[in-house]
Design an enzyme around this catalytic site. Sequence first.
Site, PDB file in Angstrom:
ATOM      1  N   TYR A 173      -3.660  11.105   1.090  1.00  0.00           N
ATOM      2  CA  TYR A 173      -4.103  10.952  -0.304  1.00  0.00           C
ATOM      3  C   TYR A 173      -4.106  12.306  -1.001  1.00  0.00           C
ATOM      4  O   TYR A 173      -3.663  12.435  -2.141  1.00  0.00           O
ATOM      5  CB  TYR A 173      -5.496  10.323  -0.349  1.00  0.00           C
ATOM      6  CG  TYR A 173      -5.490   8.855  -0.022  1.00  0.00           C
ATOM      7  CD1 TYR A 173      -5.545   7.891  -1.031  1.00  0.00           C
ATOM      8  CD2 TYR A 173      -5.415   8.411   1.298  1.00  0.00           C
ATOM      9  CE1 TYR A 173      -5.530   6.538  -0.735  1.00  0.00           C
ATOM     10  CE2 TYR A 173      -5.403   7.066   1.607  1.00  0.00           C
ATOM     11  CZ  TYR A 173      -5.449   6.134   0.585  1.00  0.00           C
ATOM     12  OH  TYR A 173      -5.423   4.790   0.885  1.00  0.00           O
ATOM     13  N   ASP A 187       0.852  -1.185   0.000  1.00  0.00           N
ATOM     14  CA  ASP A 187       0.000   0.000   0.000  1.00  0.00           C
ATOM     15  C   ASP A 187       0.900   1.251   0.000  1.00  0.00           C
ATOM     16  O   ASP A 187       1.870   1.312  -0.764  1.00  0.00           O
ATOM     17  CB  ASP A 187      -0.957  -0.039   1.209  1.00  0.00           C
ATOM     18  CG  ASP A 187      -2.111   0.936   1.099  1.00  0.00           C
ATOM     19  OD1 ASP A 187      -3.122   0.603   0.465  1.00  0.00           O
ATOM     20  OD2 ASP A 187      -1.998   2.042   1.642  1.00  0.00           O
ATOM     21  N   HIS A 200      -4.610  -7.878   0.148  1.00  0.00           N
ATOM     22  CA  HIS A 200      -3.918  -6.597   0.294  1.00  0.00           C
ATOM     23  C   HIS A 200      -3.142  -6.471   1.602  1.00  0.00           C
ATOM     24  O   HIS A 200      -2.067  -5.883   1.629  1.00  0.00           O
ATOM     25  CB  HIS A 200      -4.950  -5.475   0.187  1.00  0.00           C
ATOM     26  CG  HIS A 200      -4.372  -4.107   0.147  1.00  0.00           C
ATOM     27  ND1 HIS A 200      -3.612  -3.652  -0.900  1.00  0.00           N
ATOM     28  CD2 HIS A 200      -4.426  -3.077   1.032  1.00  0.00           C
ATOM     29  CE1 HIS A 200      -3.244  -2.398  -0.676  1.00  0.00           C
ATOM     30  NE2 HIS A 200      -3.715  -2.035   0.498  1.00  0.00           N
TER      31      HIS A 200
END
Length: 468
Positions: A387, A238, A444
């Site tokens: 982000y 990630d 993930h």
Amino acid sequence: MERLHLLKDSFFGLEPVQQQLIIGSVVAATGILAFFAHRSSKVKTIPLGEGWWGAGQKPASEDEAIRPFTIQTSDQEIKDLQDRIDRTRFAEPLEQSGFQYGFNSTYLRRVVSYWRNEYDWKKQVAVLNTYPHFKTKIEGLDVHFLHVRPSHASSQKVLPLMLVHGWPGSFYEFYKILPLLTKNHEGITFEVIIPSIPGYGYSEASHKQGLDSLAVARIFLKLMERLGFSEFYVQGGDWGSLITTNMSQMKPECVKGLHLNMCMSMRGFKILLSLIIGPYLPFLVGLTREDARRLFPFFKKNVWEILKESGYMHIQATKPDTAGCGVNDSPVGLAAYILEKFSTWTDYKNRDLADGGLERKYSLDELLTNVMIYWTTGSIVSSMRFYKENFKSDPNKRIDALTGIFVPTGVAAFPNELAHCPKSWAQIRYRNIQSYTFMPSGGHFAAFEEPMLLAKDIIQFVKKVEKM
């Protein structure tokens, strides 16, 4: 031979025009790729840069002391949580909807009931404090990290290894892999450093705009230098994969090896060629049969699915503070927001299940402890801002996207990762791949879900690099 016959049949089953297109594309591509491979063979680095993320003006000097840190809680903190849980207003789910619309509120009631009546945060705090925690000031921020040394290291080669988490995870994701890495592996063991990304958990959030993966990479390089490590390994998935990649680009002389359980490489002529030819003759464009199985049909598996699962990213990359108001104020809203990702990102098929398949791979104690790290630190908004900082400009035009990675690299490709990146695609950016493993299971959150598989792959990669 059987594989060649099948590929031959696939090719000769095409229309003549399609056959000519494929042959012409391959010939043209060979020359183009050879040219670019020669042109990009020189090792390049990206500048370290500089930054100050603390409140107010940068002082003349900064305290570089490393301080022990202990996670604490209080009866007041727990009572506030319980009072907020008691005031939760639930919505009714659609019939037979599973997790297709997000976290199913019928199952959410069960999770919340366990959280309110059975979950023991004080006990989990003791678990978190099992390993030694520290803090140190870097670029104006109190950076939190774990530093775990092997218990019996006298006759072993001890290698420093940094593990970096992503969103919506935390340092706690690595608790199940830590004892595996600090054991003796035929004369090799690891001294493990696990930092919290600034703005996540117990690491102080930036007070200024602009703290992106490049800034965090520089901060983590300074952390390793402060701990006395001139050479070390790094591992991430990630955001951790981007941060450790940036570390490798900034100081390749320090990063002995880079191990990733997620890597992205989605640009370039080679990839376009793979998408045209790959479904018919994958071996001509460097794809294996397993690559083809994971990639195609490409639009369904790697475009449509990403569109369905990336709504959160668009919100967090544009207006994180707006959405963050709700989840920062409601513990149940926060749990639903975070745990839905641990359902879907572990396996897309979990969307069809009434309970999201959450307890198939994780316990409620494990899942809620990760949520509590966000809740008790009030760090969900600052974690979401990461982000925004990384998508303020086109990521494909950033200096790190335009610079290759030349340190020895290992990739663990888990079958349920959000998007599959074949070795031939990864090699466009990562020019020194020493190990690429198709993992048999997992998604993930690799260290959290499949710690033994991930540890085994890290160990075999490091042993390979150590012999170079």
